[in-house]
Scaffold this active site. Structure first.
Site, mmCIF file in Angstrom:
data_model
loop_
_atom_site.group_PDB
_atom_site.id
_atom_site.type_symbol
_atom_site.label_atom_id
_atom_site.label_comp_id
_atom_site.label_asym_id
_atom_site.label_seq_id
_atom_site.Cartn_x
_atom_site.Cartn_y
_atom_site.Cartn_z
ATOM 1 N N ASN A 17 0.877 -1.167 0.000
ATOM 2 C CA ASN A 17 0.000 0.000 0.000
ATOM 3 C C ASN A 17 0.915 1.216 0.000
ATOM 4 O OD1 ASN A 17 -1.750 2.076 0.551
ATOM 5 N ND2 ASN A 17 -2.295 1.401 2.615
ATOM 6 N N TRP A 18 1.082 1.790 -1.175
ATOM 7 C CA TRP A 18 2.028 2.920 -1.294
ATOM 8 C C TRP A 18 1.511 4.169 -0.596
ATOM 9 C CZ3 TRP A 18 4.097 3.070 -7.080
ATOM 10 C CH2 TRP A 18 4.838 1.903 -7.320
ATOM 11 N N LYS A 19 0.231 4.209 -0.258
ATOM 12 C CA LYS A 19 -0.405 5.413 0.303
ATOM 13 C C LYS A 19 -0.130 6.601 -0.627
ATOM 14 C CE LYS A 19 -0.156 3.277 4.782
ATOM 15 N NZ LYS A 19 -0.234 3.421 6.221
ATOM 16 N N HIS A 53 -9.757 1.218 4.532
ATOM 17 C CA HIS A 53 -8.494 1.377 5.269
ATOM 18 C C HIS A 53 -8.731 2.308 6.462
ATOM 19 C CE1 HIS A 53 -4.414 2.594 6.252
ATOM 20 N NE2 HIS A 53 -4.034 1.479 5.662
ATOM 21 N N GLU A 92 -7.110 4.688 7.591
ATOM 22 C CA GLU A 92 -6.875 6.116 7.310
ATOM 23 C C GLU A 92 -8.094 6.723 6.614
ATOM 24 O OE1 GLU A 92 -3.062 5.660 5.393
ATOM 25 O OE2 GLU A 92 -2.197 5.105 7.329
ATOM 26 N N GLU A 121 -5.780 -5.051 10.384
ATOM 27 C CA GLU A 121 -4.787 -4.008 10.613
ATOM 28 C C GLU A 121 -5.113 -3.266 11.900
ATOM 29 O OE1 GLU A 121 -2.681 -2.858 6.662
ATOM 30 O OE2 GLU A 121 -4.343 -1.501 7.029
ATOM 31 N N GLY A 162 2.008 2.211 10.794
ATOM 32 C CA GLY A 162 2.962 3.304 10.647
ATOM 33 C C GLY A 162 3.584 3.751 11.958
ATOM 34 N N SER A 166 3.085 -2.191 10.346
ATOM 35 C CA SER A 166 4.530 -2.200 10.602
ATOM 36 C C SER A 166 5.201 -3.544 10.288
ATOM 37 C CB SER A 166 4.831 -1.763 12.039
ATOM 38 O OG SER A 166 4.339 -0.453 12.258
ATOM 39 N N GLY A 171 4.630 1.330 4.822
ATOM 40 C CA GLY A 171 5.961 1.932 4.730
ATOM 41 C C GLY A 171 7.005 1.053 4.053
#
Ligand code: PGA
Length: 245
Positions: free
Chosen positions: A10-12, A96, A98, A165, A171, A203, A225
């Protein structure tokens, strides 16, 4: 029951044409196909053309990080599932944390997005997970059951992917202990088919991936990440290749 594994990056909101080119070039040189599993990258919308061009015919699949629940219309700034299909996306991340925390997406909206993705032939990766406060209050199972339940209420989970998650591990450098992850995965497993891939996210690094992936109900990872660091991501894929079932 043998399940295939999946490692999805997941490159975000990271990347550039040049940085992506370097990352994809490295991944293409290192990742060859495995019949036991699959690897994918979920990228920002503007880069779908680039990744589809670079990864076509390779062992690496691709997808997006969000999708509209609507098919088309006056929804400024939104992207439909059919548009993602136009770029040969296989996967799309839905719900997600976020999106839930920063953009107010609720369970019902995530479930509508899930249905839209499935309807267009995409494979949604549904994210569920508790906050630290919820974990400390002993509400982990209640929260993930509610988040998953919203999707199951609308229909079948199908061949979609589930990702556990824990919000406190995303993160932050904090990872759920492998046994903590396994406990929640086993709980989720009872609510979906035995063939459903349940990924762990939060993570994950090349160094901690082997212990997490060794858990019986962990079928790979959703990687934030570390998916931007070429060697780390390859290391995680290699750890998945060693999963024995
Ligand atoms: P992280 O993110 O690996 O950077 O913790 C995971 C995710 O948000 O999917």
């Amino acid at each position: 029951m043998t399940r295939t594994w999946l490692v999805a990056g997941n490159w975000k909101m990271h990347g550039s044409l040049a940085a992506n080119e370097a990352l994809l070039g490295f991944l293409l040189g290192q990742i060859s196909g495995s019949t036991a599993g699959e690897c994918a990258v979920c990228v920002p919308f503007p880069y779908l053309e680039q990744v589809s061009r670079r990864l076509k015919g390779s062992a690496i699949a691709w997808g997006a990080q969000n999708v509209s629940e609507h098919a088309q219309g006056a929804y400024t700034g939104e992207v439909s599932a059919a548009m993602l299909r136009d770029f040969d996306c296989r996967y799309v991340i839905v719900g997600h944390s976020e999106r839930r925390q920063l953009y107010g997406e609720g369970d019902a909206q995530a479930a509508a997005k899930f249905a839209a993705a499935q309807g267009a032939g995409l494979t949604p990766i549904l994210c569920v997970g508790e906050t630290l406060q919820e974990r400390e209050a002993g509400r982990t199972e209640e929260v993930v059951a509610r988040q998953l339940g919203a999707v199951l209420e609308r229909g079948d989970f199908g061949n979609a992917v589930l990702a556990y998650e824990p919000v406190w591990a995303i993160g932050t450098g904090l990872t759920a202990a492998p046994e903590q992850a396994q406990q929640v995965h086993a709980f989720l497993r009872k609510r979906v088919s035995n063939a459903t891939r349940i990924l762990y996210g939060g993570s994950v690094k090349a160094q901690n991936a082997p212990a997490i992936f060794a858990m019986p109900d962990v079928d790979g990872g959703l990687i934030g990440g570390a998916s931007l660091v070429a060697k780390e991501f390859v290391g995680i894929v290699k750890a998945a290749e060693r999963i024995e079932r």
